[in-house]
Scaffold this motif. Structure first.
Motif, short mmCIF file in Angstrom:
data_model
loop_
_atom_site.label_atom_id
_atom_site.label_comp_id
_atom_site.label_asym_id
_atom_site.label_seq_id
_atom_site.Cartn_x
_atom_site.Cartn_y
_atom_site.Cartn_z
N MET A 58 0.92 -1.15 0.08
CA MET A 58 0.07 -0.05 -0.22
C MET A 58 0.93 1.24 -0.14
O MET A 58 0.71 2.44 -0.70
N ILE A 59 1.97 1.16 0.82
CA ILE A 59 2.72 2.35 0.77
C ILE A 59 3.50 2.47 -0.58
O ILE A 59 3.59 3.70 -1.06
N GLU A 60 3.79 1.33 -1.25
CA GLU A 60 4.23 1.63 -2.59
C GLU A 60 3.27 2.25 -3.53
O GLU A 60 3.78 3.02 -4.35
N TYR A 61 2.11 1.89 -3.43
CA TYR A 61 0.90 2.48 -4.25
C TYR A 61 1.12 3.99 -4.07
O TYR A 61 0.96 4.75 -4.98
N ALA A 62 1.10 4.57 -2.56
CA ALA A 62 0.79 5.92 -2.29
C ALA A 62 2.21 6.45 -2.92
O ALA A 62 2.09 7.55 -3.26
N ARG A 63 3.52 5.90 -2.70
CA ARG A 63 4.42 6.53 -3.40
C ARG A 63 4.36 6.68 -4.69
O ARG A 63 5.06 7.93 -5.30
N ASN B 283 3.91 10.84 -7.44
CA ASN B 283 4.96 11.28 -8.46
C ASN B 283 3.71 12.18 -9.42
O ASN B 283 4.28 12.97 -10.20
N HIS B 284 2.69 11.88 -9.38
CA HIS B 284 1.53 12.65 -10.22
C HIS B 284 1.24 13.73 -9.50
O HIS B 284 0.49 14.63 -9.97
N ALA B 285 1.52 14.19 -8.34
CA ALA B 285 0.94 15.23 -7.41
C ALA B 285 1.11 16.53 -8.27
O ALA B 285 2.24 16.68 -9.00
N TYR B 286 0.12 17.20 -8.14
CA TYR B 286 0.33 18.72 -8.91
C TYR B 286 0.26 19.66 -7.79
O TYR B 286 -0.68 20.10 -7.03
N ALA B 287 1.36 19.97 -7.21
CA ALA B 287 1.78 20.61 -6.08
C ALA B 287 2.58 22.16 -6.42
O ALA B 287 3.58 22.18 -5.75
N PRO B 288 2.36 22.68 -7.63
CA PRO B 288 3.46 24.08 -7.80
C PRO B 288 3.53 25.08 -6.81
O PRO B 288 4.42 25.75 -6.78
N TYR B 289 2.65 25.25 -5.98
CA TYR B 289 2.46 26.56 -4.99
C TYR B 289 2.81 25.93 -3.53
O TYR B 289 3.85 26.77 -3.06
N SER B 290 2.75 24.78 -3.18
CA SER B 290 3.44 24.43 -1.81
C SER B 290 4.76 23.61 -1.80
O SER B 290 5.43 23.47 -1.07
N LEU C 179 -5.71 2.97 4.67
CA LEU C 179 -5.17 4.04 3.95
C LEU C 179 -3.67 4.17 4.23
O LEU C 179 -3.37 4.36 5.22
N ALA C 180 -2.97 4.23 2.97
CA ALA C 180 -1.49 4.42 3.20
C ALA C 180 -1.41 5.97 2.67
O ALA C 180 -1.94 6.31 1.56
N LEU C 181 -0.34 6.88 3.15
CA LEU C 181 -0.23 8.21 3.05
C LEU C 181 1.37 8.23 3.03
O LEU C 181 1.86 8.04 4.00
N VAL C 182 1.70 8.83 2.07
CA VAL C 182 3.13 9.30 1.69
C VAL C 182 3.32 10.91 1.46
O VAL C 182 2.68 11.03 0.59
N GLY C 183 3.83 11.51 2.28
CA GLY C 183 3.85 12.94 1.97
C GLY C 183 5.43 13.36 1.60
O GLY C 183 6.06 12.55 1.13
N SER C 184 5.91 14.55 1.81
CA SER C 184 7.40 14.86 1.45
C SER C 184 7.84 15.51 2.55
O SER C 184 7.28 15.55 3.84
N GLY C 185 9.35 15.76 2.55
CA GLY C 185 10.16 16.14 3.83
C GLY C 185 10.29 15.09 4.65
O GLY C 185 10.11 13.80 4.06
#
Ligand code: THU
Length: 129
Positions: free
Chosen positions: A1-6, A10-17, A68-74
């Motif tokens: 599940m973590i791999e799916y989230a990872r 890659n498709h995230a659209y996050a040009p502002y944050s 639910l698996a969640l992977v953020g940044s940082g």
């Protein structure tokens, strides 16, 4: 599940944050629904990864969420925001939530631990008992 989230992150659209998030929901059927955050120049219109994933699941007829698996940044662990917890609780108040940090360590919680006093309508009452 973590791999799916990872992968979906890659498709995230996050040009502002610049903060990319990926979420994966496992449904009772065994199918996995993924979502990423989708930002907007009008910042408040941003869609979080969890809600994007939930919308895919519901749209596919899947209403029972197992985990639910969640992977953020940082470096640290990313937890679902309050709005996402409320939306997820609509379908799975005891959802298993797994989050992972950059080092690959995981943390697991039930949704009810993260949002112990969820807002819910007593539908029976609204329907006259
Ligand atoms: N974000 C999510 O996708 N999920 C959350 O639960 C918290 C925040 C996104 C929204 C925004 O695009 C970025 O993270 C920074 O807030």
């Amino acid at each position: 599940m973590i791999e799916y989230a990872r992968a979906v992150r890659n498709h995230a659209y996050a040009p502002y944050s610049g903060f990319k998030v990926g979420a994966a929901i496992l449904g009772r059927s065994g199918r996995v629904y993924t979502g990423c955050n989708v930002e907007n120049a009008s910042y408040g219109l941003t869609i979080c990864a969890e809600r994007a994933a939930a919308a895919r699941a519901i749209s596919d007829g899947e209403r029972e969420f197992v985990c639910l698996a969640l992977v953020g940044s940082g470096e640290g662990f990313t937890y679902p925001c309050g709005a996402c917890l409320q939306v997820l609780a609509e379908f799975a108040p005891r959802l298993n939530i797994i989050t992972v940090n950059k080092a690959g360590q995981t943390r697991k919680n039930l949704l009810e631990e993260l949002l112990p006093q969820v807002f819910a309508l007593n539908r029976e009452e609204f329907n006259g008992g």
